[in-house]
Motif scaffolding. Structure first.
Motif, PDB file in Angstrom:
ATOM      1  N   PRO A  67      -4.605   5.003  24.756  1.00 21.24           N
ATOM      2  CA  PRO A  67      -3.578   5.817  24.102  1.00 21.24           C
ATOM      3  C   PRO A  67      -3.505   7.251  24.624  1.00 21.24           C
ATOM      4  CG  PRO A  67      -5.329   5.271  22.552  1.00 21.24           C
ATOM      5  CD  PRO A  67      -5.576   4.485  23.798  1.00 21.24           C
ATOM      6  N   ASN A  68      -4.561   7.760  25.256  1.00 21.04           N
ATOM      7  CA  ASN A  68      -4.501   9.109  25.838  1.00 21.04           C
ATOM      8  C   ASN A  68      -3.336   9.241  26.813  1.00 21.04           C
ATOM      9  OD1 ASN A  68      -6.760  10.088  24.482  1.00 21.04           O
ATOM     10  ND2 ASN A  68      -8.126   9.190  25.993  1.00 21.04           N
ATOM     11  N   ASN A  69      -2.951   8.128  27.423  1.00 26.89           N
ATOM     12  CA  ASN A  69      -1.860   8.146  28.401  1.00 26.89           C
ATOM     13  C   ASN A  69      -0.491   8.427  27.780  1.00 26.89           C
ATOM     14  OD1 ASN A  69      -3.600   7.618  30.523  1.00 26.89           O
ATOM     15  ND2 ASN A  69      -3.350   5.410  30.350  1.00 26.89           N
ATOM     16  N   ILE A  70      -0.335   8.245  26.463  1.00 28.79           N
ATOM     17  CA  ILE A  70       0.987   8.471  25.866  1.00 28.79           C
ATOM     18  C   ILE A  70       1.159   9.900  25.355  1.00 28.79           C
ATOM     19  CG2 ILE A  70       1.364   6.045  25.374  1.00 28.79           C
ATOM     20  CD1 ILE A  70       0.895   6.660  22.394  1.00 28.79           C
ATOM     21  N   VAL A  71       0.153  10.738  25.571  1.00 31.40           N
ATOM     22  CA  VAL A  71       0.285  12.165  25.240  1.00 31.40           C
ATOM     23  C   VAL A  71      -0.055  13.024  26.459  1.00 31.40           C
ATOM     24  CG1 VAL A  71      -0.063  11.912  22.754  1.00 31.40           C
ATOM     25  CG2 VAL A  71      -2.053  12.240  24.243  1.00 31.40           C
ATOM     26  N   ASP A  72       0.123  12.452  27.654  1.00 32.37           N
ATOM     27  CA  ASP A  72      -0.246  13.173  28.888  1.00 32.37           C
ATOM     28  C   ASP A  72       0.921  13.912  29.537  1.00 32.37           C
ATOM     29  OD1 ASP A  72       1.230  11.109  30.008  1.00 32.37           O
ATOM     30  OD2 ASP A  72      -0.406  10.313  31.219  1.00 32.37           O
ATOM     31  N   GLY A  73       2.120  13.799  28.980  1.00 30.90           N
ATOM     32  CA  GLY A  73       3.272  14.512  29.531  1.00 30.90           C
ATOM     33  C   GLY A  73       4.031  13.746  30.594  1.00 30.90           C
ATOM     34  N   GLU A  74       3.528  12.602  31.023  1.00 29.85           N
ATOM     35  CA  GLU A  74       4.200  11.767  32.034  1.00 29.85           C
ATOM     36  C   GLU A  74       5.227  10.902  31.304  1.00 29.85           C
ATOM     37  OE1 GLU A  74       5.823  10.104  34.845  1.00 29.85           O
ATOM     38  OE2 GLU A  74       4.100  11.234  35.574  1.00 29.85           O
ATOM     39  N   THR A  75       6.501  11.203  31.488  1.00 31.14           N
ATOM     40  CA  THR A  75       7.544  10.539  30.700  1.00 31.14           C
ATOM     41  C   THR A  75       8.292   9.435  31.434  1.00 31.14           C
ATOM     42  OG1 THR A  75       9.166  12.201  31.356  1.00 31.14           O
ATOM     43  CG2 THR A  75       7.933  12.622  29.328  1.00 31.14           C
ATOM     44  N   TYR A  76       7.928   9.133  32.655  1.00 32.07           N
ATOM     45  CA  TYR A  76       8.652   8.109  33.410  1.00 32.07           C
ATOM     46  C   TYR A  76       8.362   6.725  32.821  1.00 32.07           C
ATOM     47  CZ  TYR A  76      10.463   5.485  37.378  1.00 32.07           C
ATOM     48  OH  TYR A  76      11.167   4.619  38.170  1.00 32.07           O
ATOM     49  N   PHE A  77       9.406   5.997  32.435  1.00 24.99           N
ATOM     50  CA  PHE A  77       9.232   4.723  31.745  1.00 24.99           C
ATOM     51  C   PHE A  77       8.734   3.590  32.635  1.00 24.99           C
ATOM     52  CE2 PHE A  77      13.688   4.542  33.136  1.00 24.99           C
ATOM     53  CZ  PHE A  77      13.770   3.272  33.670  1.00 24.99           C
ATOM     54  N   ASN A  78       8.649   3.801  33.941  1.00 23.43           N
ATOM     55  CA  ASN A  78       8.228   2.743  34.842  1.00 23.43           C
ATOM     56  C   ASN A  78       6.899   3.058  35.530  1.00 23.43           C
ATOM     57  OD1 ASN A  78       8.580   0.222  35.923  1.00 23.43           O
ATOM     58  ND2 ASN A  78       9.783   0.920  37.653  1.00 23.43           N
ATOM     59  N   SER A  79       6.122   3.971  34.962  1.00 26.65           N
ATOM     60  CA  SER A  79       4.825   4.321  35.542  1.00 26.65           C
ATOM     61  C   SER A  79       3.809   3.223  35.248  1.00 26.65           C
ATOM     62  CB  SER A  79       4.329   5.644  34.950  1.00 26.65           C
ATOM     63  OG  SER A  79       2.999   5.868  35.338  1.00 26.65           O
ATOM     64  N   MET A 147      15.444  -0.352  22.781  1.00 30.78           N
ATOM     65  CA  MET A 147      15.089   0.270  24.057  1.00 30.78           C
ATOM     66  C   MET A 147      15.610  -0.593  25.192  1.00 30.78           C
ATOM     67  SD  MET A 147      11.157   1.442  23.508  1.00 30.78           S
ATOM     68  CE  MET A 147      10.670   2.592  22.254  1.00 30.78           C
ATOM     69  N   THR A 148      16.506  -0.016  26.011  1.00 29.94           N
ATOM     70  CA  THR A 148      17.102  -0.744  27.130  1.00 29.94           C
ATOM     71  C   THR A 148      17.145   0.148  28.364  1.00 29.94           C
ATOM     72  OG1 THR A 148      19.358   0.004  26.714  1.00 29.94           O
ATOM     73  CG2 THR A 148      18.631  -1.978  25.515  1.00 29.94           C
ATOM     74  N   SER A 149      17.525  -0.436  29.487  1.00 30.33           N
ATOM     75  CA  SER A 149      17.652   0.364  30.703  1.00 30.33           C
ATOM     76  C   SER A 149      18.736   1.419  30.538  1.00 30.33           C
ATOM     77  CB  SER A 149      17.949  -0.529  31.903  1.00 30.33           C
ATOM     78  OG  SER A 149      19.153  -1.247  31.688  1.00 30.33           O
ATOM     79  N   GLY A 150      19.723   1.155  29.690  1.00 34.20           N
ATOM     80  CA  GLY A 150      20.807   2.098  29.466  1.00 34.20           C
ATOM     81  C   GLY A 150      20.372   3.409  28.826  1.00 34.20           C
ATOM     82  N   ASN A 151      19.287   3.385  28.050  1.00 35.34           N
ATOM     83  CA  ASN A 151      18.792   4.619  27.433  1.00 35.34           C
ATOM     84  C   ASN A 151      17.406   4.992  27.961  1.00 35.34           C
ATOM     85  OD1 ASN A 151      17.045   2.905  26.029  1.00 35.34           O
ATOM     86  ND2 ASN A 151      18.119   3.086  24.090  1.00 35.34           N
ATOM     87  N   GLY A 152      17.053   4.503  29.143  1.00 28.23           N
ATOM     88  CA  GLY A 152      15.762   4.842  29.739  1.00 28.23           C
ATOM     89  C   GLY A 152      14.593   4.312  28.934  1.00 28.23           C
ATOM     90  N   TYR A 153      14.820   3.221  28.196  1.00 28.96           N
ATOM     91  CA  TYR A 153      13.794   2.614  27.344  1.00 28.96           C
ATOM     92  C   TYR A 153      13.214   3.636  26.374  1.00 28.96           C
ATOM     93  CZ  TYR A 153      14.455  -1.271  30.429  1.00 28.96           C
ATOM     94  OH  TYR A 153      15.033  -2.299  31.130  1.00 28.96           O
ATOM     95  N   THR A 154      14.099   4.485  25.847  1.00 23.60           N
ATOM     96  CA  THR A 154      13.704   5.576  24.973  1.00 23.60           C
ATOM     97  C   THR A 154      14.294   5.414  23.581  1.00 23.60           C
ATOM     98  OG1 THR A 154      13.560   7.078  26.839  1.00 23.60           O
ATOM     99  CG2 THR A 154      13.790   8.094  24.686  1.00 23.60           C
ATOM    100  N   TRP A 155      13.470   5.690  22.571  1.00 20.65           N
ATOM    101  CA  TRP A 155      13.906   5.742  21.177  1.00 20.65           C
ATOM    102  C   TRP A 155      13.690   7.166  20.699  1.00 20.65           C
ATOM    103  CZ3 TRP A 155      11.449   7.127  16.664  1.00 20.65           C
ATOM    104  CH2 TRP A 155      12.105   6.811  15.478  1.00 20.65           C
ATOM    105  N   GLU A 156      14.700   7.753  20.063  1.00 18.10           N
ATOM    106  CA  GLU A 156      14.610   9.127  19.576  1.00 18.10           C
ATOM    107  C   GLU A 156      15.075   9.219  18.133  1.00 18.10           C
ATOM    108  OE1 GLU A 156      16.181  12.296  22.026  1.00 18.10           O
ATOM    109  OE2 GLU A 156      16.307  10.922  23.713  1.00 18.10           O
TER     110      GLU A 156
END
Length: 159
Positions: A67-79, A147-156
């Protein structure tokens, strides 16, 4: 973000000023092996206050994808390296952030990870907050994150 009717989260009247925040993932978008998240951001006064904060999970992660990886600032959804990945057999799974102080959260962003399989993104989850880490209040209950490719797999969610 404007949600279509079927994707609107149930949002409570719980105060958003809290020290502890938790994400409870209950369902993937269809994957049967893992659920995968790239980033979880909590904003206060326009600033991400969750970055590099202490975060724990209640169940084991896959290898070094903690879980440390989800607060590291790296926001690219395909990392493939900067993500939190948990076996579906461990669902529901909870990640808890300690902000080390109370913050009034105005915006929440969750970015699913699609590096191997787009169906691994969270589909159903809850977000809760607490002042003391013991008594929790529901902030959002999401049944279909959309979450889809259309919204960058992002929920806000703006509170």
């Amino acid at each position: 973000m404007i949600f279509p009717q079927m994707m609107r989260p149930r949002v409570s009247a719980m105060p958003t000023g809290a020290r502890y925040w938790r994400l409870i993932i209950t369902k993937t978008a269809g994957a049967t092996d893992y659920v995968s998240v790239s980033e979880w951001q909590l904003y206060s006064s326009g600033v991400v206050v969750s970055q590099s904060k202490s975060i724990t999970a209640n169940k084991p992660s896959y290898a070094a994808l903690t879980p440390n990886n989800i607060v590291d600032g790296e926001t690219y959804f395909n990392s493939s390296a900067s993500r939190w990945m948990v076996p579906v057999t461990n669902l529901p799974v909870t990640a808890t952030i300690d902000l080390a102080g109370s913050f009034s959260i105005e915006r929440i962003v969750l970015i699913g990870n699609t590096s191997v399989n787009a169906l691994r993104v969270p589909k159903a989850f809850q977000i809760e907050s607490s002042q003391d880490g013991a008594s929790w209040g529901l902030i959002a209950d999401v049944a279909n994150a959309g979450m889809t490719s259309g919204n960058g797999y992002t929920w806000e969610l703006t509170l």
